[in-house]
Structure formats: structure tokens, C-alpha cells
Design an enzyme around this catalytic site. Structure first.
Site, mmCIF file in Angstrom:
data_model
loop_
_atom_site.group_PDB
_atom_site.id
_atom_site.type_symbol
_atom_site.label_atom_id
_atom_site.label_comp_id
_atom_site.label_asym_id
_atom_site.label_seq_id
_atom_site.Cartn_x
_atom_site.Cartn_y
_atom_site.Cartn_z
ATOM 1 N N CYS A 79 -1.671 -11.073 4.358
ATOM 2 C CA CYS A 79 -0.965 -9.798 4.536
ATOM 3 C C CYS A 79 0.540 -9.922 4.320
ATOM 4 C CB CYS A 79 -1.228 -9.164 5.883
ATOM 5 S SG CYS A 79 -0.775 -7.409 5.820
ATOM 6 N N CYS A 118 -2.308 -3.033 1.155
ATOM 7 C CA CYS A 118 -1.410 -3.373 2.241
ATOM 8 C C CYS A 118 -0.839 -2.079 2.806
ATOM 9 C CB CYS A 118 -0.301 -4.284 1.702
ATOM 10 S SG CYS A 118 0.640 -5.042 3.005
#
Ligand code: FAD
Ligand code: UQ1
Length: 415
Positions: free
Chosen positions: A162, A343
Site C-alpha cells: 500500500c 489505492c
């Protein structure tokens, strides 16, 4: 060695979603899952935990309750792979033999690679990190009690999971401090090892506008190497300096995104199992191992060249399982992964940019509007819809990512 048709290493996002599909198809006693952890964590929630929006308990489920009942759970670590002999050794010394193996061990977090950091995380309430179930508990109390000074947010000099998370918590903290009357007294810096704020041009451009508007300093090519919590100093290596120069900052608040690496048992495995960096060496489109056709890989532990996220794993788990079934029945793998990853870049307590893109860093957006804009709807999608989707669909092996919605919302015109 006990033998299984299928052994799955790891019961995280990838391991559990594949286990659910496999248990449904193969039935009881055929699938083993090797997973030492007591709990399964929905880690994407930790950004919200750090901001005081959710609790860590909401991100956790007991491993037994989430893995399918038809699987045999081995609560040990995988410590040694022997792909030539189709066996894996566990931390209790037991060996498992397999016909097929799926590896989904995640990425390893290395807080100890930064001098003084572990001590600082344990002793300084103002040194925090969302990348760990214990340290994430420190983040919101530190944000809340902060009265001003230098706040620094870091991005390490390694691949990470991430890649947006190191800056999401910064936007949330900035918003919190602004709403609580301390923003004027805070100097915010984002010190990143990367030369850009985000790897995809479209979203990077929007984020650069945001940091400018909100008076956040971005320092590129700076890598945290040392924390001295007694004197509240953080040392950064200047990555473009030929002389190896460093810069030392005084901090009053420090959020660290730690260096990460391939998991130790993979790094130590026989060379043909992994690439030079120690990540499982798979074909990026079929997710089948390049040397051992009875091994597949999913998620953060592989060398698939896309951003490491649960959203990527959502797409990968179905592709992997279809290809595994093909190979099991003597056919070639036909299902191909396009690198889809996503994301949700939370930019405040009510806004989010939903980045979605493929292997080439080309946007691959689900909704028929510009997702590069900060939106309230995308904030609620991330905060309220995603956890539901994850627990009730993805973990049951019934979510393969948003492609079907993307296709229908773009009237079949999208990839
Ligand atoms: P994991 O889910 O990490 O699972 C790996 C499993 O393997 C773990 O259960 C672990 O215990 C087990 N394991 C480790 N070593 C061994 C061993 N030796 N033997 C057996 N088992 C082992 N993704 C998004 O899509 N959106 C987001 O907004 C987002 N935000 C994030 C924010 C934070 C702070 C963090 C930390 C992550 C975030 N992610 C996000 C990333 C996402 O959580 C991961 O990419 C995803 O969980 C990867 O799935 P995985 O199965 O590869 O690894
Ligand atoms: C997604 O599928 C997923 O997995 C459950 C995530 O992980 C938490 C995500 O963050 C995102 C954004 C997706 C993509 C889903 C949609 C509906 C856009």
C-alpha cells in the site's frame, strides 16, 4: 510427511480467499493452510485506526473463524521450502507434502533495519507507525495530544505494501490538527525515498496540488536511517548525494513507514524459487511459478510488478484459482492478470481519491467519473463498503475485484 492435494502458505488476504475457493471445489481434508497467526487482520483499516475512525478490534477476526472449515489449519510457520521434492517444513519440524502449493505469505516488515527505531516506538509516545497492529494503537493518541512543532511522515527505500498509506495518515493528521486549532503551530514534512509523490502520473499531479494547497513540505529522495528519541532527532540519508550525506531533523511527531522485504523463508530458499530480491518468482499474468509449474503465488510475497494491495489480491485470487484448476486438469493456464491494483488515497476525514491502475500505471477506473478528484462518495466507499466487501465476499472466495462493475458502468467500453 502428511500429504495434501493442495497446501496454502499464509491465511491472509490472498491465502484465505484462495482457500475458500479451493475448499468449495475440492471438499474437506484436501486443503491445508499453514498460518501461525492467531488473528487475520484487514490491514487496509489500519489507516482509519490511526486516525481514530475505527478500532483495531474491527480489523481483526480469529483465524479459525475466517478460514473455511473444510481446510486443515496448521498453526505454524513455514520455515523451509523444498520445491524439488514438493514438501515444506513447518516451525514444529513437521513436513507437509503437496501436489500443488499456493504461496501467500505477505511481505516482511523490518522495523529493526532503522537504528534506534524499535526503542523509539516502544518508548516515545510521539513515534508511531500504522504498519503494525500494536504500534497503530499509538497513532491517534499522538495526533490528538500534539500541540505543535515538526511533524514528519516517512516513506522507506524498499518496495512496500500500500504505497499510499504513508501519506494517507499525513492528510488525516493535517485535517485533524486544522480542525482542532493547532495547524498554525505545526510544520509538516513528507520525507520520501521516492523521486515522486505517487507512481501514477494522473494521481501524482492531483496529490502535488493538495500538498501545495495545504502547506505540506515534500522532501524527495530522503530515507530515514536513524531515530534518536532521547533528543527527538531523525536522521535521513540523502539518496542522491554521492558522498552519502545525511540530514538531521528535529521531530515532535514522527510517523514511520518501515522498510520491508521478502519473507525470510523465501529469501533463504533455493535460488530457483525466488528472484534476486527474494520474492516468489511467478509469471506476472498467470501467477504460476516460472520454474515449478505446481506452485502459484499471490499477493505481497510475489514479484508481480504491480503495487502491493488487497485490491490487487482481489483480482489475483480468482485468476490464480482458475489457472490452478486448469493445471490440475492437465491444461495450460488461460486466465491473465492485467496488474489491476487500487489505492484509496484518503485526503481528509471526508474525502478520498480512488486511484486504480494496471501494470503500465494506466488508470483503470471503476466509476464513470473522474476518480482523481477528491470525493466524499469514495471516502464512504473506503470506510463503510470495503470492510463489508472484504469480510463477507472476498474472504469467502466470492469477490474477484471490480472488473464486472467497471465493464458495466462503462457500457462494455473499458478493458
Ligand atoms: P497478508 O494479508 O499480509 O497475509 C500474509 C499472511 O501470511 C499473514 O496472515 C501472515 O501471518 C502469514 N505468514 C507470514 N509468514 C508466514 C510463514 N512463514 N508461514 C506461514 N504463514 C506466514 N490494501 C488495499 O487494497 N487498500 C488499502 O487501502 C490498503 N491500506 C493498507 C494500509 C496499511 C497500514 C497496511 C499495513 C496495508 C494496507 N493495504 C491496503 C495492503 C494490504 O493489506 C496487503 O496488500 C494485503 O493484505 C496483501 O495480502 P497477502 O495475502 O499478500 O498478505
Ligand atoms: C477492492 O476490491 C479491495 O478489495 C476488497 C480493496 O481492498 C481493501 C480496495 O481498497 C478497493 C478499492 C477495491 C476495489 C473495489 C471497488 C468497488 C472499486
Amino acid at each position: 510427511a502428511k500429504h495434501y492435494p493442495l497446501v496454502i502458505i499464509g491465511g491472509g488476504a490472498g491465502g484465505c480467499s484462495v482457500a475458500s475457493r479451493a475448499a468449495r471445489a475440492l471438499g474437506a481434508g484436501k486443503v491445508a493452510v499453514v498460518e501461525p497467526a492467531k488473528n487475520h487482520y484487514y490491514q487496509p483499516m489500519w489507516t482509519l485506526v490511526g486516525a481514530g475512525i475505527k478500532t483495531v478490534d474491527q480489523s481483526a477476526m480469529p483465524m479459525e473463524s475466517i478460514l473455511p472449515k473444510q481446510c486443515d489449519l496448521h498453526k505454524y510457520k513455514a520455515v523451509e521450502f523444498d520445491p524439488q521434492n514438493n514438501t515444506v517444513t513447518l516451525s514444529n519440524g513437521e513436513q507437509l507434502a503437496y501436489d500443488y502449493m499456493v504461496v501467500g505469505m505477505g511481505i516482511q516488515i523490518n522495523y529493526d533495519k532503522i537504528k534506534g527505531l524499535v526503542e523509539a516506538l516502544q518508548q516515545d509516545p510521539m513515534v508511531v507507525s500504522n504498519y503494525n497492529k500494536d504500534y497503530v494503537l499509538k497513532t491517534f493518541p499522538a495526533i490528538k495530544s500534539f500541540k505543535g512543532g515538526n511533524a514528519i511522515f516517512t516513506f522507506p527505500n524498499t518496495p512496500i505494501k500500500c504505497a499510499g498509506a504513508p501519506q494517507k495518515i499525513m492528510y488525516l493528521a493535517e485535517d485533524y490538527w486544522r480542525k482542532h486549532g493547532v495547524r498554525d503551530k505545526v510544520n509538516i514534512s513528507y520525507n520520501t525515498s521516492l523521486p515522486v509523490i505517487f507512481g501514477v502520473k494522473k494521481y501524482a499531479a492531483r496529490l502535488m496540488e493538495i500538498v501545495k494547497k495545504r502547506n505540506i513540505n515534500v522532501n524527495f529522495r530522503q530515507n530515514l536511517v536513524q531515530v534518536d528519541h532521547h533528543n527527538r532527532k531523525a536522521v535521513f540519508q540523502l539518496l542522491d548525494s554521492e558522498k552519502g550525506e545525511t540530514e538531521t531533523y528535529d521531530y515532535d511527531f514522527l510517523h514511520v513507514s518501515p522498510p520491508m522485504s521478502a519473507p525470510e523463508p523465501l529469501k533463504n530458499s533455493k535460488a530457483s524459487m525466488v528472484d534476486a530480491a527474494g520474492f516468489l518468482d511467478v509469471h506476472k499474468e498467470t501467477l504460476q511459478h516460472k520454474t515449478f509449474p505446481n506452485i502459484f503465488g499471490i499477493g505481497d510475497c510475489t514479484n508481480v510488478p504491480t503495487s502491493k494491495t488487497a485490491a490487487a489480491v482481489a483480482c489475483q485470487n480468482r485468476i490464480l484459482f482458475k489457472n490452478l484448476q486448469s493445471v490440475m486438469s492437465g491444461q495450460a493456464p488461460k486466465s491473465l492478470y492485467d496488474g489491476y491494483t487500487s489505492c484509496p488515497l484518503i485526503t481528509s476525514y471526508s474525502k478520498c481519491i480512488l486511484a486504480e491502475f494496471d501494470f503500465d500505471g494506466q488508470p483503470l477506473e471503476t466509476f464513470p467519473f473522474d476518480q482523481g478528484k477528491e470525493r466524499r462518495s469514495m471516502y464512504h466507499m473506503k470506510k463503510d463498503c470495503m470492510p463489508q466487501l472484504y469480510w463477507s465476499m472476498m474472504m469467502k472466495g466470492r469477490w474477484a475485484g471490480p472488473k464486472i462493475f467497471r465493464k458495466s458502468m462503462h457500457l462494455g467500453m473499458s478493458r
